[in-house]
Enzyme design. Structure first.
Site, PDB file in Angstrom:
ATOM      1  N   GLY A   1       0.835  -1.195   0.000  1.00 18.36           N
ATOM      2  CA  GLY A   1       0.000   0.000   0.000  1.00 18.36           C
ATOM      3  C   GLY A   1       0.869   1.244   0.000  1.00 18.36           C
ATOM      4  N   ARG A   2       0.321   2.334   0.508  1.00 21.44           N
ATOM      5  CA  ARG A   2       1.058   3.600   0.503  1.00 21.44           C
ATOM      6  C   ARG A   2       2.385   3.486   1.253  1.00 21.44           C
ATOM      7  NH1 ARG A   2      -4.221   4.979   1.924  1.00 21.44           N
ATOM      8  NH2 ARG A   2      -5.372   6.336   0.475  1.00 21.44           N
ATOM      9  N   ILE A   3       2.332   2.915   2.452  1.00 21.74           N
ATOM     10  CA  ILE A   3       3.552   2.822   3.267  1.00 21.74           C
ATOM     11  C   ILE A   3       4.522   1.821   2.663  1.00 21.74           C
ATOM     12  CG2 ILE A   3       4.442   2.179   5.543  1.00 21.74           C
ATOM     13  CD1 ILE A   3       1.794   3.267   6.715  1.00 21.74           C
TER      14      ILE A   3
ATOM     15  N   GLU B   1       0.382  -3.836  23.209  1.00 23.35           N
ATOM     16  CA  GLU B   1       0.976  -2.564  23.634  1.00 23.35           C
ATOM     17  C   GLU B   1       0.213  -1.961  24.817  1.00 23.35           C
ATOM     18  OE1 GLU B   1       1.462   0.155  20.391  1.00 23.35           O
ATOM     19  OE2 GLU B   1       2.316  -1.378  19.081  1.00 23.35           O
TER      20      GLU B   1
ATOM     21  N   GLY C   1       6.320   5.378  14.898  1.00 21.36           N
ATOM     22  CA  GLY C   1       6.074   5.525  13.463  1.00 21.36           C
ATOM     23  C   GLY C   1       5.736   6.927  12.988  1.00 21.36           C
TER      24      GLY C   1
ATOM     25  N   ARG D   1      -2.074  -9.390  -1.409  1.00 23.97           N
ATOM     26  CA  ARG D   1      -3.143 -10.345  -1.708  1.00 23.97           C
ATOM     27  C   ARG D   1      -3.787 -10.089  -3.066  1.00 23.97           C
ATOM     28  NH1 ARG D   1      -4.383 -10.497   4.171  1.00 23.97           N
ATOM     29  NH2 ARG D   1      -3.955 -12.627   4.847  1.00 23.97           N
TER      30      ARG D   1
ATOM     31  N   HIS E   1       6.662   2.470  19.416  1.00 26.12           N
ATOM     32  CA  HIS E   1       5.654   2.894  18.446  1.00 26.12           C
ATOM     33  C   HIS E   1       5.885   4.357  18.020  1.00 26.12           C
ATOM     34  CE1 HIS E   1       1.449   1.660  16.944  1.00 26.12           C
ATOM     35  NE2 HIS E   1       1.952   2.571  16.128  1.00 26.12           N
TER      36      HIS E   1
ATOM     37  N   ILE F   1       6.486  -2.604  11.005  1.00 28.80           N
ATOM     38  CA  ILE F   1       5.989  -1.248  11.252  1.00 28.80           C
ATOM     39  C   ILE F   1       4.484  -1.195  11.003  1.00 28.80           C
ATOM     40  CG2 ILE F   1       8.160  -0.042  10.833  1.00 28.80           C
ATOM     41  CD1 ILE F   1       7.187   0.490   7.961  1.00 28.80           C
ATOM     42  N   ALA F   2       3.833  -2.364  11.033  1.00 28.56           N
ATOM     43  CA  ALA F   2       2.397  -2.460  10.764  1.00 28.56           C
ATOM     44  C   ALA F   2       1.624  -2.390  12.070  1.00 28.56           C
ATOM     45  CB  ALA F   2       2.103  -3.754  10.000  1.00 28.56           C
ATOM     46  N   ARG F   3       1.155  -3.534  12.545  1.00 26.35           N
ATOM     47  CA  ARG F   3       0.505  -3.672  13.839  1.00 26.35           C
ATOM     48  C   ARG F   3       1.047  -4.933  14.492  1.00 26.35           C
ATOM     49  NH1 ARG F   3      -0.565   0.897  13.915  1.00 26.35           N
ATOM     50  NH2 ARG F   3      -2.608   1.937  14.030  1.00 26.35           N
TER      51      ARG F   3
END
Length: 315
Positions: A154-156, A264, A284, A177, A282, A233-235
């Site tokens: 995606g964007r990131i 977290e 980011g 996907r 966190h 760097i997602a979740r």
């Protein structure tokens, strides 16, 4: 004047803008809303500006609802049951785009810090245990020219790919996907396991929750090269944290750089004890101008709702 709950302290510019238009209640606690607290807030306030850690699960929407909009502060919204919100008549928005470059920068920070063992080196110096330069001291992984595998283009993901390709001459492969075309020279890999096996450095940038929960499990990690480096760097829930710890403890992969965690702010002691893990709290989007832009975008969605207009960043 409509009532607005802001669940965490925001930059002063955001608070001033909110107070100019709404009757604002600001929570000063650093922890997120529990499910009962979220349910109470939905019954009490016209609008809510929540963020990561606030538990807006399906149960939170089971009672009386006064709130019309949840303008989430952050691009990730896996802490909000969007389907339940829709049934309850609550619109949900997030803050994409403004977080892209800052999050990608943290991805590069973790790639470099993990590959070059910067965390270990800093701890060595702070402990006054460094004995001087040596030709074979703390040899790490040379980043330039290594193959990076990005999970979620995606964007990131694409922002990370641009930094890797143009900044470090890294061949880029990615798993997504759906079929994806992007403006960075790259190759899509159809199977996650194949990407895990082929890349020298793995970077995860997919959304959290849903079918992505534990996407990176023990089987996926077992495909990695023993010299491989894993970056998330997602979740935190995208990764089986126990499986990652086991792989790091056994030396089955070289290292990991993490900015997010499964529960977290709890970070397992076993993970904190690992020298081959770089751990950030966190960070980011942790730059003032980025956080202010996120707050402004969230408020613009609330303003649109208040004006009876479509939310610009509806999810």
């Amino acid at each position: 004047m409509k009532t607005l709950l802001i669940t965490r302290l925001l930059p002063e510019a955001n608070l001033a803008a909110a107070r100019a238009r709404y009757d604002v209640t600001l929570r000063t606690e650093t922890c997120g809303l529990t499910v009962p607290e979220s349910a109470a807030a939905l019954a009490k306030y016209d609008a809510i500006l929540p963020t990561l850690g606030d538990q807006f699960s399906a149960d939170a929407f089971a009672g009386d609802i006064r709130c019309g909009v949840l303008a989430n502060f952050g691009v990730g919204y896996n802490h909000i049951d969007v389907a339940a919100a829709k049934v309850a008549g609550v619109q949900v928005s997030n803050t994409p785009d403004v977080v892209t470059d800052a999050t990608a920068d943290i991805g590069m920070t973790l790639i470099l810090a993990t590959c070059r063992r910067a965390g270990e080196g800093e701890r060595l110096v702070r402990a006054n245990a460094w004995t001087g330069w040596q030709p074979t001291q703390m040899l790490g992984t040379h980043v330039t020219g290594k193959t990076v595998g990005i999970i979620g283009m995606g964007r990131i993901g694409q922002a990370v790919a641009r930094r890797c390709h143009y900044g470090f001459d890294m061949p880029v492969i990615f798993f997504n996907r759906s079929r994806k075309s992007c403006d960075v020279p790259s190759r899509q890999v159809d199977q996650l396991g194949d990407l895990m096996a082929q890349a020298d450095i793995i970077v995860v940038t997919v959304p959290g929750g849903g079918s992505n929960t534990n996407l990176i499990d023990a089987a996926a990690l077992a495909k990695m090269k023993p010299t491989g480096v894993f970056v998330n760097i997602a979740r935190g829930d995208v990764v089986d944290e126990e499986a990652l710890i086991a792989a790091l403890q056994a030396g089955r992969i070289a290292g990991a750089g993490l900015d997010v965690y499964a529960k977290e702010p709890v970070v397992p002691e076993a993970l904190r004890a690992l020298e081959n893990a770089v751990l950030l709290p966190h960070l980011g989007t942790a730059a003032l101008e980025v956080r202010a832009a996120m707050g402004q975008m969230a408020l613009e969605n609330i303003n649109a709702w208040d004006d009876g207009k479509p939310l610009p960043q509806v999810v």
